[in-house]
Design an enzyme around this catalytic site. Structure first.
Site, PDB file in Angstrom:
ATOM      1  N   LYS A  21       0.842  -1.198   0.000  1.00 25.60           N
ATOM      2  CA  LYS A  21       0.000   0.000   0.000  1.00 25.60           C
ATOM      3  C   LYS A  21       0.889   1.264   0.000  1.00 25.60           C
ATOM      4  O   LYS A  21       2.103   1.181   0.200  1.00 25.60           O
ATOM      5  CB  LYS A  21      -0.923  -0.054   1.219  1.00 25.60           C
ATOM      6  N   TYR A  56     -12.033  -3.060  -3.035  1.00 26.18           N
ATOM      7  CA  TYR A  56     -12.576  -3.111  -1.673  1.00 26.18           C
ATOM      8  C   TYR A  56     -14.109  -3.088  -1.645  1.00 26.18           C
ATOM      9  O   TYR A  56     -14.697  -2.727  -0.629  1.00 26.18           O
ATOM     10  CB  TYR A  56     -12.004  -1.958  -0.838  1.00 26.18           C
ATOM     11  N   PHE A  65     -15.297   3.010   7.326  1.00 26.60           N
ATOM     12  CA  PHE A  65     -13.927   3.360   6.929  1.00 26.60           C
ATOM     13  C   PHE A  65     -13.713   3.320   5.418  1.00 26.60           C
ATOM     14  O   PHE A  65     -12.608   3.616   4.938  1.00 26.60           O
ATOM     15  CB  PHE A  65     -12.915   2.438   7.625  1.00 26.60           C
ATOM     16  N   ARG A 111      -0.829 -14.486   4.231  1.00 32.11           N
ATOM     17  CA  ARG A 111      -1.590 -13.833   5.314  1.00 32.11           C
ATOM     18  C   ARG A 111      -0.826 -13.935   6.636  1.00 32.11           C
ATOM     19  O   ARG A 111      -0.874 -13.028   7.459  1.00 32.11           O
ATOM     20  CB  ARG A 111      -2.982 -14.472   5.447  1.00 32.11           C
ATOM     21  N   THR A 148      -4.846  -7.831  10.721  1.00 32.39           N
ATOM     22  CA  THR A 148      -5.276  -6.580  10.075  1.00 32.39           C
ATOM     23  C   THR A 148      -4.859  -5.359  10.896  1.00 32.39           C
ATOM     24  O   THR A 148      -4.377  -4.369  10.351  1.00 32.39           O
ATOM     25  CB  THR A 148      -6.801  -6.589   9.884  1.00 32.39           C
ATOM     26  N   ARG A 179       3.105  -6.424   9.242  1.00 26.61           N
ATOM     27  CA  ARG A 179       2.340  -5.412   9.993  1.00 26.61           C
ATOM     28  C   ARG A 179       2.819  -5.327  11.437  1.00 26.61           C
ATOM     29  O   ARG A 179       2.823  -4.244  12.041  1.00 26.61           O
ATOM     30  CB  ARG A 179       0.848  -5.741   9.929  1.00 26.61           C
ATOM     31  N   ASN A 183      -1.834   0.009   7.371  1.00 31.70           N
ATOM     32  CA  ASN A 183      -1.305  -1.326   7.693  1.00 31.70           C
ATOM     33  C   ASN A 183      -0.493  -1.954   6.556  1.00 31.70           C
ATOM     34  O   ASN A 183      -0.317  -3.168   6.505  1.00 31.70           O
ATOM     35  CB  ASN A 183      -2.419  -2.245   8.195  1.00 31.70           C
ATOM     36  N   HIS A 237      -1.673  -5.547   1.490  1.00 33.11           N
ATOM     37  CA  HIS A 237      -2.872  -6.370   1.284  1.00 33.11           C
ATOM     38  C   HIS A 237      -2.462  -7.753   0.801  1.00 33.11           C
ATOM     39  O   HIS A 237      -1.532  -7.887   0.002  1.00 33.11           O
ATOM     40  CB  HIS A 237      -3.766  -5.730   0.205  1.00 33.11           C
ATOM     41  N   GLU A 297      -9.101 -11.010  -7.638  1.00 33.12           N
ATOM     42  CA  GLU A 297      -8.196  -9.867  -7.479  1.00 33.12           C
ATOM     43  C   GLU A 297      -7.096  -9.876  -8.549  1.00 33.12           C
ATOM     44  O   GLU A 297      -6.752  -8.819  -9.088  1.00 33.12           O
ATOM     45  CB  GLU A 297      -7.588  -9.870  -6.070  1.00 33.12           C
TER      46      GLU A 297
END
Ligand code: IDP
Ligand code: MG
Length: 149
Positions: free
Chosen positions: A9, A49, A57, A85, A91, A102, A112, A115, A126
């Site tokens: 990100k 998203y 949010f 993950r 998260t 993270r 964070n 993704h 995706e």
């Protein structure tokens, strides 16, 4: 072989963490089959998203994702979706274990860093959303016998 969509990100790019993050996936043994730094349109961020569009949010999340370039990637390997993950961590960075991306670099849920797809169906959709068909580069690492029994 399984594939996952991973995106660094804008905060990860701005903070100079691209090399470190790519290195974690590389040294784990996964294979990079797609990579691009790009500015993200509002439409693309909203589509990515869409599952969160009713959440409070959502607008802040989309504004964040389009605020600076991201690095989009596709990584390949056995179990890469679940494993990525784990490498990424929870998260909310406050809950993410040290040793995760993270957990090591993040403080707040709204920044964070990264993704990762959460299931085979989302990984497939995706990857289709972020990469043109045919733009991914399949290749066979010569170290494969040293990674897989
Ligand atoms: P994930 O990225 O670990 O899969 P999700 O629950 O799918 O987490 O949420 C997607 C993204 O939305 C998060 O990574 C984070 O950037 C953002 N997000 C989730 N919850 C909040 C929140 O409460 N405040 C701000 N941003 C949030
Ligand atoms: Mg998610």
């Amino acid at each position: 072989m399984e594939r996952s969509f991973i995106m660094i990100k804008p905060d990860g790019v701005q903070r100079g963490l691209v090399g470190d993050i790519i290195s974690r996936f590389e040294t784990k043994g996964f294979t990079l089959v797609g990579l691009k730094q790009m500015s993200v349109s509002r439409d693309l961020a909203e589509a990515h998203y869409a599952v969160h569009k009713e959440r409070p949010f959502f607008k802040g999340l989309v504004d964040y994702i389009i605020s600076a370039p991201v690095v989009s990637m596709v990584w390949e390997g056995d179990g890469v979706i679940a494993s990525a993950r784990k490498l990424i961590g929870a998260t909310n960075p406050v809950e993410a274990e040290p040793g995760t991306i993270r957990g090591d670099y993040g403080i707040t849920i709204g920044r964070n860093l990264i993704h990762g797809s959460d299931a085979p169906e989302t990984a497939k959709s995706e990857i289709e959303l972020w990469f043109d068909e045919g733009s991914l580069c399949s290749w066979e690492p010569t170290m494969k016998p040293w990674l897989y029994e």
